[in-house]
Design an enzyme around this catalytic site. Structure first.
Site, PDB file in Angstrom:
ATOM      1  N   ASN A 155       1.502   2.038  14.774  1.00  0.00           N
ATOM      2  CA  ASN A 155       0.897   1.241  14.090  1.00  0.00           C
ATOM      3  C   ASN A 155       0.815   1.156  12.615  1.00  0.00           C
ATOM      4  O   ASN A 155       0.493  -0.154  12.003  1.00  0.00           O
ATOM      5  CB  ASN A 155      -0.640   1.379  14.542  1.00  0.00           C
ATOM      6  CG  ASN A 155      -1.381   2.757  14.121  1.00  0.00           C
ATOM      7  OD1 ASN A 155      -0.495   3.670  13.709  1.00  0.00           O
ATOM      8  ND2 ASN A 155      -2.658   2.924  14.130  1.00  0.00           N
ATOM      9  N   ARG A 180       1.012  -1.300  -0.132  1.00  0.00           N
ATOM     10  CA  ARG A 180       0.049  -0.142  -0.092  1.00  0.00           C
ATOM     11  C   ARG A 180       0.949   1.158  -0.047  1.00  0.00           C
ATOM     12  O   ARG A 180       0.542   2.274  -0.569  1.00  0.00           O
ATOM     13  CB  ARG A 180      -0.790   0.112   1.474  1.00  0.00           C
ATOM     14  CG  ARG A 180      -1.732   1.293   1.605  1.00  0.00           C
ATOM     15  CD  ARG A 180      -2.544   1.010   2.718  1.00  0.00           C
ATOM     16  NE  ARG A 180      -3.386   2.117   3.024  1.00  0.00           N
ATOM     17  CZ  ARG A 180      -4.315   2.363   4.009  1.00  0.00           C
ATOM     18  NH1 ARG A 180      -4.298   1.604   4.960  1.00  0.00           N
ATOM     19  NH2 ARG A 180      -4.884   3.579   4.394  1.00  0.00           N
ATOM     20  N   GLY A 237       0.602  14.808  20.265  1.00  0.00           N
ATOM     21  CA  GLY A 237       0.400  15.685  19.342  1.00  0.00           C
ATOM     22  C   GLY A 237      -0.339  17.211  19.742  1.00  0.00           C
ATOM     23  O   GLY A 237       0.069  18.179  19.158  1.00  0.00           O
ATOM     24  N   GLU A 294      -2.781  14.133  13.051  1.00  0.00           N
ATOM     25  CA  GLU A 294      -3.850  12.945  13.291  1.00  0.00           C
ATOM     26  C   GLU A 294      -3.717  12.179  14.572  1.00  0.00           C
ATOM     27  O   GLU A 294      -2.761  11.621  14.751  1.00  0.00           O
ATOM     28  CB  GLU A 294      -3.812  11.827  11.996  1.00  0.00           C
ATOM     29  CG  GLU A 294      -5.020  10.930  12.142  1.00  0.00           C
ATOM     30  CD  GLU A 294      -4.453   9.539  11.588  1.00  0.00           C
ATOM     31  OE1 GLU A 294      -3.546   9.442  10.604  1.00  0.00           O
ATOM     32  OE2 GLU A 294      -5.102   8.673  11.989  1.00  0.00           O
ATOM     33  N   ASP A 311      10.965  17.535  22.409  1.00  0.00           N
ATOM     34  CA  ASP A 311      10.728  19.063  22.230  1.00  0.00           C
ATOM     35  C   ASP A 311      11.698  19.589  21.502  1.00  0.00           C
ATOM     36  O   ASP A 311      11.457  20.507  20.617  1.00  0.00           O
ATOM     37  CB  ASP A 311      10.573  19.552  23.604  1.00  0.00           C
ATOM     38  CG  ASP A 311       9.217  19.168  24.391  1.00  0.00           C
ATOM     39  OD1 ASP A 311       8.287  18.612  23.604  1.00  0.00           O
ATOM     40  OD2 ASP A 311       9.083  19.671  25.367  1.00  0.00           O
ATOM     41  N   ASP A 343      -1.972  11.947  22.478  1.00  0.00           N
ATOM     42  CA  ASP A 343      -2.214  13.088  23.054  1.00  0.00           C
ATOM     43  C   ASP A 343      -0.956  13.804  22.797  1.00  0.00           C
ATOM     44  O   ASP A 343      -0.970  15.090  22.823  1.00  0.00           O
ATOM     45  CB  ASP A 343      -2.352  12.640  24.488  1.00  0.00           C
ATOM     46  CG  ASP A 343      -3.662  12.176  24.741  1.00  0.00           C
ATOM     47  OD1 ASP A 343      -4.548  12.324  23.709  1.00  0.00           O
ATOM     48  OD2 ASP A 343      -3.814  11.974  25.837  1.00  0.00           O
ATOM     49  N   ARG A 402      -6.346   0.676  15.594  1.00  0.00           N
ATOM     50  CA  ARG A 402      -6.120   1.660  14.254  1.00  0.00           C
ATOM     51  C   ARG A 402      -7.019   2.960  14.882  1.00  0.00           C
ATOM     52  O   ARG A 402      -7.959   2.576  15.555  1.00  0.00           O
ATOM     53  CB  ARG A 402      -6.904   1.058  13.071  1.00  0.00           C
ATOM     54  CG  ARG A 402      -5.955  -0.209  12.491  1.00  0.00           C
ATOM     55  CD  ARG A 402      -6.905  -0.982  11.579  1.00  0.00           C
ATOM     56  NE  ARG A 402      -7.736  -0.062  10.872  1.00  0.00           N
ATOM     57  CZ  ARG A 402      -9.015  -0.254  10.476  1.00  0.00           C
ATOM     58  NH1 ARG A 402      -9.769  -0.816  11.106  1.00  0.00           N
ATOM     59  NH2 ARG A 402      -9.343   0.585   9.603  1.00  0.00           N
ATOM     60  N   CYS A 403      -6.507   4.121  14.478  1.00  0.00           N
ATOM     61  CA  CYS A 403      -7.234   5.250  14.645  1.00  0.00           C
ATOM     62  C   CYS A 403      -8.729   5.441  14.292  1.00  0.00           C
ATOM     63  O   CYS A 403      -9.613   5.739  14.781  1.00  0.00           O
ATOM     64  CB  CYS A 403      -6.628   6.656  14.072  1.00  0.00           C
ATOM     65  SG  CYS A 403      -4.764   6.586  14.458  1.00  0.00           S
ATOM     66  N   LYS A 409      11.238  11.371  11.953  1.00  0.00           N
ATOM     67  CA  LYS A 409      11.497  10.782  13.429  1.00  0.00           C
ATOM     68  C   LYS A 409      10.604   9.663  13.799  1.00  0.00           C
ATOM     69  O   LYS A 409       9.311   9.648  13.971  1.00  0.00           O
ATOM     70  CB  LYS A 409      11.011  11.718  14.664  1.00  0.00           C
ATOM     71  CG  LYS A 409      11.080  11.386  15.968  1.00  0.00           C
ATOM     72  CD  LYS A 409      11.954  10.859  16.633  1.00  0.00           C
ATOM     73  CE  LYS A 409      11.887  10.634  18.003  1.00  0.00           C
ATOM     74  NZ  LYS A 409      11.041   9.198  18.250  1.00  0.00           N
TER      75      LYS A 409
HETATM   76  O1  G3P Z   1      -4.330   4.405  12.710  1.00  0.00           O
HETATM   77  C1  G3P Z   1      -3.964   5.167  11.815  1.00  0.00           C
HETATM   78  C2  G3P Z   1      -5.105   5.530  10.598  1.00  0.00           C
HETATM   79  O2  G3P Z   1      -4.676   6.286   9.851  1.00  0.00           O
HETATM   80  C3  G3P Z   1      -5.912   4.373  10.219  1.00  0.00           C
HETATM   81  O3  G3P Z   1      -5.553   3.850   8.934  1.00  0.00           O
HETATM   82  O4  G3P Z   1      -5.922   2.614   6.953  1.00  0.00           O
HETATM   83  O5  G3P Z   1      -6.255   1.542   9.093  1.00  0.00           O
HETATM   84  O6  G3P Z   1      -7.956   3.165   8.225  1.00  0.00           O
HETATM   85  P1  G3P Z   1      -6.566   2.725   8.241  1.00  0.00           P
END
Ligand code: G3P
Length: 496
Positions: free
Chosen positions: A169, A116, A249, A264, A230, A247, A297-298, A192
């Site tokens: 992740n 991907r 972020g 994100e 920092d 957090d 995953r977010c 980083k």
């Molecule tokens: O957790 C990262 C976020 O960007 C999820 O990506 O492709 O799993 O929806 P995806």
């Protein structure tokens, strides 16, 4: 373990070097940071604990390289990116193998992450040529006045040095989703990597090295947040920060100053299931969305709000699918693999215990071995339970039974995190009206939340972030507009 299946150039003894000015370089600190295998809890790799001086060296190198790169024609920048994509795909097993060991991602998902990433880079190169070769020509309308004697030539120019900070992740994919747009737009990048996932990311950097990009265009620094965190994010040589993570972020945003930010952060992605939904489809998406990569995953489904009248049937279908999930080690390609750390596993356990104590019903027995947590569906969750609001980032999913659609929308909107959400219904008019009312960055109709396809806009609201991502938006975000205005003495030639 270090040295097995890894590019040997990256190693100084058993410590992974950092990458500056086109060379793998040992840190002068003489110190390292350990990476633990989340599956075995045993030490796995060591990465360099770089110093603040080494951060300066990377930033200086980025600045010098960027000045020259900004003058390189778009098609040549694209050519480099295509080469990188091809090399990464070629090296997919080596990189995926690191992901399996370092972040306990199952082999098939690790391979998908690398492929991907290659596709994303290819698309970025093509899209970049189209977006960046277009400028704007404007004629003037005076405010106020009558004379139309100005012409404006507006074009997109790079920001300078982009600091890219991906999360554990998707350490490779979310690194290239920042690096690709930055490079095609004429920027240089200081990367980083996250500590857990650093070695996979450094292997991707070695692909950049092999693709023959100019020295210093991409530098990669590793180390302790307390020493260089920092210092790097507030470095005056950084012109943009693209961060994905938790957090931290928010703290970075507060300190960053006057530079463009792309953040994100977390997500508490709400899934709304209506009475007329295709429950089989909803259950399939809830399980895939909630439990893939063990919920880390977010965009994972983080809470299901289902209409009471269909809740029993939906829960039954979800439970049938949970039974089929395989649980075990990432090398065995199991669906549920160990979560990233002991801290994370303890946090997840705390959320489940809190819900249980307050009366929620666990459909599966709680089972944990080390960082491996068996999937759990937590039913009859109420708003006073932490799991109704907090993001577990693990294979545990809360179900809230709702009496009205409004109650579900309210729950979605009352949350601090607003990355994505989804709604399941066969009534498209209702789906659109509900999507309008759900205050999240993206609402999926009849499918689980997901970032991809990777050129779609991707942006969280509230504490879920700032700055839109996705290939197209990232390219645009990593540029600024430069205008050249032609001023004429009059609107037209005076014939005397
Ligand atoms: O957790 C990262 C976020 O960007 C999820 O990506 O492709 O799993 O929806 P995806």
């Amino acid at each position: 373990m270090a040295g097995q299946g890894v590019f040997k150039d990256l190693l100084d003894g058993d410590v992974f070097k950092y990458y500056v000015d086109g060379a793998w370089t040992p840190t002068t600190s003489g110190k390292s940071v350990g990476i633990v295998n989340p599956s075995t809890l045993k030490p796995l790799f060591k990465i360099s604990a770089c110093t603040q001086d080494e951060v300066n060296k990377c930033v200086d190198s980025c600045k010098a390289a960027q000045k020259l790169w900004a003058k390189v024609p778009l098609w040549k920048r694209a050519e480099h990116l295509h080469k990188l994509a091809a090399i990464m795909k070629d090296q997919k097993i080596t990189i995926a193998d690191c992901l399996v060991k370092e972040v306990a991602k199952c082999m098939k998902d690790a391979m998908v992450e690398v492929v991907r990433s290659g596709d994303l880079i290819d698309y970025t190169a093509e899209e970049g040529i189209r977006i960046l070769s277009e400028g704007k020509f404007l004629t003037s309308d005076p405010f106020p006045g009558n004379e139309r004697n100005k012409y404006c030539l507006a074009s997109k120019i790079p920001l300078g040095v982009v600091l890219a900070i991906p999360p554990f992740n998707y350490p490779v994919n979310l690194a290239v989703s920042k690096i690709g747009p930055a490079l095609i737009a004429g920027n240089s990048v200081l990367l980083k990597p996250p500590t857990q996932g650093a070695v996979a990311t450094l292997h991707m950097v070695h692909c950049i090295h092999m693709a023959g990009f100019p020295k210093g265009l991409v530098n990669a620094i590793t180390g302790k947040g307390s020493e260089i965190g920092d210092y790097t994010t507030t470095h005056p040589g950084i012109n943009c920060i693209s961060f994905t993570g938790g957090d931290t972020g928010i703290a970075i945003s507060k300190k960053a100053g006057m530079i463009p930010l792309q953040m994100e952060l977390g997500g508490k992605d709400t899934c709304l299931v209506l009475e007329d939904a295709d429950l089989e489809l909803a259950a399939t998406h809830v399980v895939k969305g909630g439990y893939s990569y063990s919920g880390q995953r977010c965009t994972a489904v983080k809470v299901v709000c289902v209409m009471e009248s269909v809740a029993d049937e939906l829960v039954k279908k979800i439970n049938e699918k949970i039974k089929k999930l395989t649980v075990g080690m990432p090398e065995k390609d199991c669906d549920i693999t160990p979560v990233i750390s002991e801290t994370s596993a303890n946090f997840i356990q705390g959320l489940v215990e809190d819900a249980k104590e307050k009366g929620a019903k666990l459909h599966q027995e709680w089972k944990r071995e080390g960082n491996l947590i068996w999937p759990v569906l937590i039913d009859k969750v109420l708003p006073d339970m932490r799991i109704a609001w907090e993001e577990p980032f693990g294979p545990v999913l809360p179900i809230m039974r709702i009496k009205s659609v409004e109650e579900g929308i309210h729950h979605c909107n009352a949350n601090n995190f607003a990355l994505q959400g989804c709604v399941f219904t066969k009534n498209i008019d209702k789906a659109i009206m509900i999507s309008d009312a759900m205050e999240s960055g993206t609402i999926q109709i009849n499918a689980a939340p997901a970032r991809g396809p990777d050129h779609f806009p991707f942006q969280g609201l509230r504490d879920s972030g700032i700055g839109s991502q996705g290939i197209i938006n990232s390219i645009n975000m990593m540029c600024k507009t430069k205008s050249i205005v032609i001023n004429l003495p009059g609107p037209s030639y005076s014939m005397g």
